[in-house]
Design an enzyme around this catalytic site. Structure first.
Site, PDB file in Angstrom:
ATOM      1  N   LEU A 250      64.546  63.726  37.617  1.00  0.00           N
ATOM      2  CA  LEU A 250      64.603  62.427  37.461  1.00  0.00           C
ATOM      3  C   LEU A 250      64.562  61.668  38.700  1.00  0.00           C
ATOM      4  O   LEU A 250      65.306  60.726  39.065  1.00  0.00           O
ATOM      5  CB  LEU A 250      65.912  62.171  36.827  1.00  0.00           C
ATOM      6  N   CYS A 260      49.652  72.306  38.640  1.00  0.00           N
ATOM      7  CA  CYS A 260      50.159  72.630  37.236  1.00  0.00           C
ATOM      8  C   CYS A 260      50.440  71.389  36.323  1.00  0.00           C
ATOM      9  O   CYS A 260      49.823  71.238  35.461  1.00  0.00           O
ATOM     10  CB  CYS A 260      51.469  73.524  37.209  1.00  0.00           C
ATOM     11  N   LYS A 320      54.211  68.421  47.395  1.00  0.00           N
ATOM     12  CA  LYS A 320      55.800  68.390  47.507  1.00  0.00           C
ATOM     13  C   LYS A 320      56.170  69.074  48.668  1.00  0.00           C
ATOM     14  O   LYS A 320      55.315  69.873  49.414  1.00  0.00           O
ATOM     15  CB  LYS A 320      56.246  69.135  46.180  1.00  0.00           C
TER      16      LYS A 320
HETATM   17  C1  UDX Z   1      55.789  73.386  38.294  1.00  0.00           C
HETATM   18  C2  UDX Z   1      56.814  73.584  37.293  1.00  0.00           C
HETATM   19  O1  UDX Z   1      58.129  73.210  37.748  1.00  0.00           O
HETATM   20  C3  UDX Z   1      56.769  74.977  37.379  1.00  0.00           C
HETATM   21  O2  UDX Z   1      57.972  75.575  36.247  1.00  0.00           O
HETATM   22  C4  UDX Z   1      55.379  75.660  36.791  1.00  0.00           C
HETATM   23  O3  UDX Z   1      55.404  77.095  36.593  1.00  0.00           O
HETATM   24  C5  UDX Z   1      54.439  75.133  37.943  1.00  0.00           C
HETATM   25  O4  UDX Z   1      54.532  73.779  37.953  1.00  0.00           O
HETATM   26  P1  UDX Z   1      55.388  73.029  40.913  1.00  0.00           P
HETATM   27  O5  UDX Z   1      54.234  72.230  40.564  1.00  0.00           O
HETATM   28  O6  UDX Z   1      55.426  73.970  41.982  1.00  0.00           O
HETATM   29  O7  UDX Z   1      56.157  73.726  39.501  1.00  0.00           O
HETATM   30  O8  UDX Z   1      56.442  72.035  41.552  1.00  0.00           O
HETATM   31  P2  UDX Z   1      57.533  71.140  40.959  1.00  0.00           P
HETATM   32  O9  UDX Z   1      58.871  71.465  41.839  1.00  0.00           O
HETATM   33  O10 UDX Z   1      57.857  71.245  39.436  1.00  0.00           O
HETATM   34  O11 UDX Z   1      57.159  69.595  41.260  1.00  0.00           O
HETATM   35  C6  UDX Z   1      56.142  69.069  40.504  1.00  0.00           C
HETATM   36  C7  UDX Z   1      55.573  67.935  41.166  1.00  0.00           C
HETATM   37  O12 UDX Z   1      56.562  67.037  40.519  1.00  0.00           O
HETATM   38  C8  UDX Z   1      55.749  67.481  42.406  1.00  0.00           C
HETATM   39  O13 UDX Z   1      54.637  66.668  42.733  1.00  0.00           O
HETATM   40  C9  UDX Z   1      57.079  66.773  42.851  1.00  0.00           C
HETATM   41  O14 UDX Z   1      56.940  65.839  43.892  1.00  0.00           O
HETATM   42  C10 UDX Z   1      57.101  65.969  41.571  1.00  0.00           C
HETATM   43  N1  UDX Z   1      58.383  65.761  41.198  1.00  0.00           N
HETATM   44  C11 UDX Z   1      59.328  66.719  40.812  1.00  0.00           C
HETATM   45  C12 UDX Z   1      58.746  64.508  40.934  1.00  0.00           C
HETATM   46  O15 UDX Z   1      58.067  63.385  41.138  1.00  0.00           O
HETATM   47  N2  UDX Z   1      60.247  63.994  40.639  1.00  0.00           N
HETATM   48  C13 UDX Z   1      60.938  65.093  40.438  1.00  0.00           C
HETATM   49  O16 UDX Z   1      62.058  64.722  39.903  1.00  0.00           O
HETATM   50  C14 UDX Z   1      60.595  66.637  40.436  1.00  0.00           C
END
Ligand code: UDX
Length: 429
Positions: A250, A260, A320
């Site tokens: 959130l 992904c 990230k």
């Molecule tokens: C994701 C899934 O979490 C994981 O279970 C799957 O196997 C692969 O894809 P990942 O892409 O490595 O993992 O990173 P994650 O930490 O999930 O963040 C994904 C994206 O969402 C990032 O760009 C992050 O900046 C964004 N994000 C995450 C937000 O903008 N807000 C959030 O609250 C959480």
């Protein structure tokens, strides 16, 4: 157990190294000679905390080796994990050609029972395709099973996510496959969810799509917060205390990227369409996510007026923190939007600049946040790297032409900046 991993990328290499750490003998295979040569020299093909040390120790103990030879891999293994890439095709569908190629090559080579496990993220019903493909190529007519064991590895946390999963999902079609995979994962001490193959395939796409939905939901709420003077961090805190909602995912910001979420959203949406269901919600999740990028540029324009001729300093390029990965990173689109309007972009990222230089050739890359701020008309934060939390704000202010900070990840505290005379614009606050 003797384990073969076909495809040694973000998923395959982590899977292989962790299974070796758990005591198994693992061969990681990849078609790329260059990647395998580097791995044999213990050089990692990408940045992932803890991975280099782990690979170093298990290869030294002789439990992990690398090859480009599929025959060697199949002959030496009881269980084969398919961890090849499943990138998006033009229309958003997953490109499964590498999965088909791996399945065929395994079937052509196997000389006794094998358990073939799809770990790459694949559309539902891929398990059926793997089985049919293997039956057609099963030269020696040996028995085999197909199973689905989706990965839930977050980049930057992949080793920890493998060793300490919330759950292990195994989609199987035989008792033998169930026992093999249950025994393999039992030592992790996590709940093991046993399903049919199709359910396991859907769990992966549905999980990632739901997580992306949470992010787009809070990003949509952030727009209302900006229009009413509310603070989205407080809103997220208040929502997240509800056990049914949960605080994670959130965090409002410039939106999700990575290899992904964008890919899985598109794939799941196309799967639904091909099955005759229009999954409109997922299209809206994508639209909100895209809009976060253009909303950030609008905020910059509202402070700088014409972007043409201006210099914008960007902190953070990876999608990230704790990764050098820039796949679908918001920074790519935002830099392109700024340069299209005639702005000059300077940028710094602790890990992703080598990756970025291959994608964003006009950016002026800097050695640290201060060089990035020096002479810039505004500073924009796109990735919440820990090192940006402790910036010397007074020094940043003297270096900037205008004391403007656009915080695309709500990393900094406006109460630290506004008293110093900064114009601070976050997301939803
Ligand atoms: C994701 C899934 O979490 C994981 O279970 C799957 O196997 C692969 O894809 P990942 O892409 O490595 O993992 O990173 P994650 O930490 O999930 O963040 C994904 C994206 O969402 C990032 O760009 C992050 O900046 C964004 N994000 C995450 C937000 O903008 N807000 C959030 O609250 C959480």
């Amino acid at each position: 157990m003797e384990i073969g991993v076909v495809g040694s990328g973000h998923v395959g290499l982590v899977t292989g190294a962790c299974l070796a750490e758990m005591g198994h003998r693992v061969i990681c295979m990849d078609d790329s000679e260059e990647k395998i040569e580097k791995l044999r020299e213990r050089l990692m093909p990408f940045y992932e905390p803890e991975l280099a040390e782990l690979v170093e120790s298990v290869t030294r103990e002789g439990r992990l080796s690398f090859t480009t030879d599929i025959e060697e891999t199949v002959k030496a293994s009881d269980v084969l994990f398919i961890c090849v890439g499943t990138p998006s095709k033009e229309g958003g569908e997953a490109d499964l050609s590498a999965v088909e190629k791996a399945s065929t090559r395994i079937a052509e080579t196997m000389d006794d029972y094998r358990l073939v496990v799809e770990k790459s993220t694949v559309p539902v019903q891929t398990g059926g395709w793997i089985r049919r493909t293997m039956e057609a190529a099963n030269r020696r007519g040996v028995p085999f099973d197909v199973a689905c064991n989706p990965e839930f590895l977050r980049e930057g946390l992949a080793v920890s996510d493998f060793m300490h999963p919330d759950r292990v999902v195994i989609g199987v079609e035989s008792k033998r496959a169930e026992e093999t995979l249950t025994n393999l994962y039992l030592p992790l001490g996590a709940p093991i969810i046993v399903t049919d193959i199709e359910s396991a395939e859907i769990i992966k796409h549905a999980s990632n799509s739901f997580l992306a939905t949470k992010i787009s939901f809070i990003n949509a709420v952030s727009v209302i917060c900006e229009k009413t003077g509310a603070d989205v961090l407080k809103v997220a805190e208040g929502m997240g205390c509800d056990g049914r909602i949960g605080r994670q995912f959130l965090d409002a910001g410039v939106g999700f990227g990575g290899s992904c979420f964008p890919k899985d959203l598109k794939a799941f949406s196309r799967i639904a369409e091909n099955l005759g269901y229009d999954f409109k919600l997922l299209k809206e999740v994508e639209r909100i996510n895209q809009e976060q990028r253009t909303r950030l540029v609008k905020k910059l324009r509202a402070e700088l007026w014409n972007l043409k001729g201006k210099t914008v300093g960007i902190l953070g390029l990876s999608y990230k923190p704790d990764t050098d990965d820039m796949r679908s990173a918001p920074a790519i689109e935002i830099v392109e939007l700024l340069e299209r309007e005639g702005a000059t972009v300077r940028a710094y990222d602790p890990k992703a600049m080598d990756t970025a230089k291959k994608i964003l050739q006009k950016v002026q890359y800097c050695k640290d946040p201060y060089e990035t701020a020096d002479g810039s008309d505004a500073l924009v934060i796109l990735t919440e790297w820990e090192e940006f939390r402790g910036l010397d704000l007074a020094k940043i202010k003297t270096l900037l032409k205008k004391a403007i900070v656009i915080d695309g990840r709500n990393l900094l505290d406006p109460d630290d900046l506004r008293p110093l005379g900064f114009v601070y614009k976050g997301v939803g606050r």
